[in-house]
Design a protein around this motif. Structure first.
Motif, PDB file in Angstrom:
ATOM      1  N   THR A  16       0.847  -1.199   0.000  1.00 56.74           N
ATOM      2  CA  THR A  16       0.000   0.000   0.000  1.00 56.74           C
ATOM      3  C   THR A  16       0.879   1.244   0.000  1.00 56.74           C
ATOM      4  O   THR A  16       2.071   1.195   0.348  1.00 56.74           O
ATOM      5  CB  THR A  16      -0.921   0.033   1.234  1.00 56.74           C
ATOM      6  N   THR A  17       0.297   2.365  -0.377  1.00 53.09           N
ATOM      7  CA  THR A  17       1.049   3.629  -0.419  1.00 53.09           C
ATOM      8  C   THR A  17       1.451   4.090   0.975  1.00 53.09           C
ATOM      9  O   THR A  17       2.339   4.933   1.117  1.00 53.09           O
ATOM     10  CB  THR A  17       0.207   4.713  -1.102  1.00 53.09           C
ATOM     11  N   ASP A  18       0.809   3.563   2.000  1.00 54.67           N
ATOM     12  CA  ASP A  18       1.147   3.938   3.374  1.00 54.67           C
ATOM     13  C   ASP A  18       2.355   3.176   3.908  1.00 54.67           C
ATOM     14  O   ASP A  18       2.921   3.558   4.939  1.00 54.67           O
ATOM     15  CB  ASP A  18      -0.048   3.694   4.311  1.00 54.67           C
ATOM     16  N   ASP A  19       2.757   2.103   3.249  1.00 55.88           N
ATOM     17  CA  ASP A  19       3.881   1.305   3.718  1.00 55.88           C
ATOM     18  C   ASP A  19       5.196   2.037   3.455  1.00 55.88           C
ATOM     19  O   ASP A  19       5.353   2.723   2.440  1.00 55.88           O
ATOM     20  CB  ASP A  19       3.911  -0.054   3.015  1.00 55.88           C
ATOM     21  N   SER A  20       6.136   1.865   4.364  1.00 58.64           N
ATOM     22  CA  SER A  20       7.455   2.484   4.195  1.00 58.64           C
ATOM     23  C   SER A  20       8.196   1.904   2.998  1.00 58.64           C
ATOM     24  O   SER A  20       9.111   2.537   2.467  1.00 58.64           O
ATOM     25  CB  SER A  20       8.284   2.292   5.474  1.00 58.64           C
TER      26      SER A  20
ATOM     27  N   HIS B 140       6.910   1.342   0.075  1.00 57.91           N
ATOM     28  CA  HIS B 140       6.284   1.668  -1.207  1.00 57.91           C
ATOM     29  C   HIS B 140       7.203   2.515  -2.086  1.00 57.91           C
ATOM     30  O   HIS B 140       7.407   2.203  -3.270  1.00 57.91           O
ATOM     31  CB  HIS B 140       4.958   2.399  -0.974  1.00 57.91           C
TER      32      HIS B 140
ATOM     33  N   THR C 161      -4.184  -3.742  -4.373  1.00 59.95           N
ATOM     34  CA  THR C 161      -4.684  -2.669  -3.508  1.00 59.95           C
ATOM     35  C   THR C 161      -5.601  -1.728  -4.265  1.00 59.95           C
ATOM     36  O   THR C 161      -6.487  -1.103  -3.674  1.00 59.95           O
ATOM     37  CB  THR C 161      -3.497  -1.877  -2.918  1.00 59.95           C
TER      38      THR C 161
ATOM     39  N   GLN D 162       1.652  -9.409   5.136  1.00 61.12           N
ATOM     40  CA  GLN D 162       1.114  -8.564   6.184  1.00 61.12           C
ATOM     41  C   GLN D 162       1.535  -9.049   7.572  1.00 61.12           C
ATOM     42  O   GLN D 162       1.673  -8.254   8.506  1.00 61.12           O
ATOM     43  CB  GLN D 162      -0.417  -8.532   6.094  1.00 61.12           C
TER      44      GLN D 162
END
Length: 407
Positions: A319-323, A325, A350, A386
């Motif tokens: 996801t774009t929130d993951d470090s 990405h 996603t 995850q």
């Protein structure tokens, strides 16, 4: 144990041969000292003392230094030969792959009447099933994708029905194998249904399907199981059966319900069934600054592949929130994957499916294997697990007979 070519020691430093000019200078120096000594002691030049003895000393020392040089050369050659053999052995180990003998999956694209019908076309088109809706637990305005429920069925009954459908699909492939063929089961789930209850439902479905082979469960999680299998079980006669699913998840926002069943075999020992595709060794992303670029390049090299060859990229669990990405996107860009059409060749779960949690990596494998049956191409899979945050890169390739060489 992961194959690590990055930290293999360099070649041995080669010794320089003895320089004859230096020894000649040394000999002249000794002769000069001998002449001075001979004159001081005897008052005259003694040829034996002034020339013979320095010559013998210099010759012995030169022979000794040359012998040491030869021994160092022999040691360096042996070290480099051992290093070369290690690299060859590690590359062969890295380029091991598993046969994909069956690949079944069920997502929100699936019809309730035929839940295990192929959805590869939907996944390849990035058909969006991720939208705001009422969740399985009657939560309003939750963005997720979920399997179509059948009216009047509880979640446990519905899951049992899905397991029965999956087991029957797998039974068609397993019927082609001997009844005494050993199976090892990796059972991964993320659900609000207790795992003990879900596992009991699976074994009931297994019995109902009429599968003759015995099956033993193994511990492990995700692509680490494949990596270890390739290291320690590549000569085993057993097959690896992966049943991974997310159903009625505890955390519903952005979740994706999915069920996958994948049957994997060893190329050295399984010859009864023609494989659908090959799953090549997964490469985990490390912690170094260039870890993403290295892991991506190594995953391509395990096939081996030129960067332009993969036709599709699957992103699962990222996801774009993951470090991870931003460095991941930079790595994909720097890899110059010119063979991938950015509009039709990139499939990010996603964006149109959600997060299948523990089923993410296996769903990507199943989707790629099914897609290869329609249009043979190489698929690059980038999956973030995850449960531990580990990112894996791997290739699913068409089943080309020329790739069957293995050691």
């Amino acid at each position: 144990m992961a194959v690590d070519l990055k930290n293999i020691p360099d070649t041995c430093i080669r010794p320089t041969p003895p320089r004859l000019s230096r020894w000649i200078v040394f000999l002249i120096f000794l002769i000069g000292l001998s002449i001075v000594y001979s004159r001081l002691v005897t008052g005259e030049n003694n040829v034996l003392v002034s020339v013979g003895i320095p010559g013998i000393i210099t010759g012995c020392l030169y022979f000794s230094s040359y012998l040491i040089y030869l021994l160092k050369q022999i040691f360096a050659s042996a070290y480099d030969k051992e290093r070369e053999n290690t690299i060859i052995q590690e590359v062969r180990r890295g380029r091991r792959a598993l046969q994909i003998l069956a690949a079944e999956c069920c997502t929100a694209h699936s019809e309730p009447e035929t839940p295990l019908a192929s959805v590869s076309a939907n996944l390849l088109r990035n058909d969006n099933v991720l939208f705001t809706q009422r969740s399985w637990r009657d939560e309003e305005n939750i963005r997720l994708s979920q399997l179509a429920r059948i009216a009047g069925l509880s979640d446990e009954k519905h899951l049992e029905m899905l397991f029965i459908s999956l087991a029957k699909q797998l039974a068609q492939t397993l019927a082609l194998l001997p009844a005494d063929k050993p199976l090892m089961l990796l059972f991964e789930s993320s659900s609000s249904i207790p795992e003990e209850k879900a596992e009991a439902l699976w074994w009931q479905a297994w019995k109902t399907s009429g599968i003759q082979q015995s099956c033993s469960r193994i511990s492990g999680s995700g692509m680490q199981v494949v990596d270890e299998w390739l290291d320690h079980r590549i000569h085993s006669d057993a097959l690896l059966l992966v049943v991974s699913w997310q159903y009625s998840p505890v955390n519903t926002p952005m979740s994706a319900e999915a069920i996958t069943g994948i049957l994997l075999g060893n190329r050295l020992t399984q010859h009864a069934i023609s494989p659908l595709a090959f799953l090549h060794r997964p490469e985990a992303v490390g912690t170094s600054p260039d870890a993403f670029e290295y892991a991506l390049g190594q995953a391509l090299d395990w096939v081996p592949l030129a960067p332009a060859i993969p036709g599709h990229i699957w992103l699962a669990g990222v996801t774009t929130d993951d470090s991870e990405h931003i460095p991941l996107m930079k790595a994909i860009s720097s890899a110059s994957l010119s063979g991938v059409d950015q509009q039709t060749g990139v499939h990010d779960f996603t964006d149109y499916l959600g997060l299948p949690d523990k089923a993410a990596s296996w769903l990507a494998v199943a989707a790629a294997a099914q897609a290869i049956q329609q249009h043979p191409a190489y698929h690059l899979l980038i999956c973030r697990e995850q449960q531990n945050g580990k990112v894996w890169n791997m290739i699913v390739s068409p089943a080309i007979s020329g790739q069957e060489g293995e050691r």
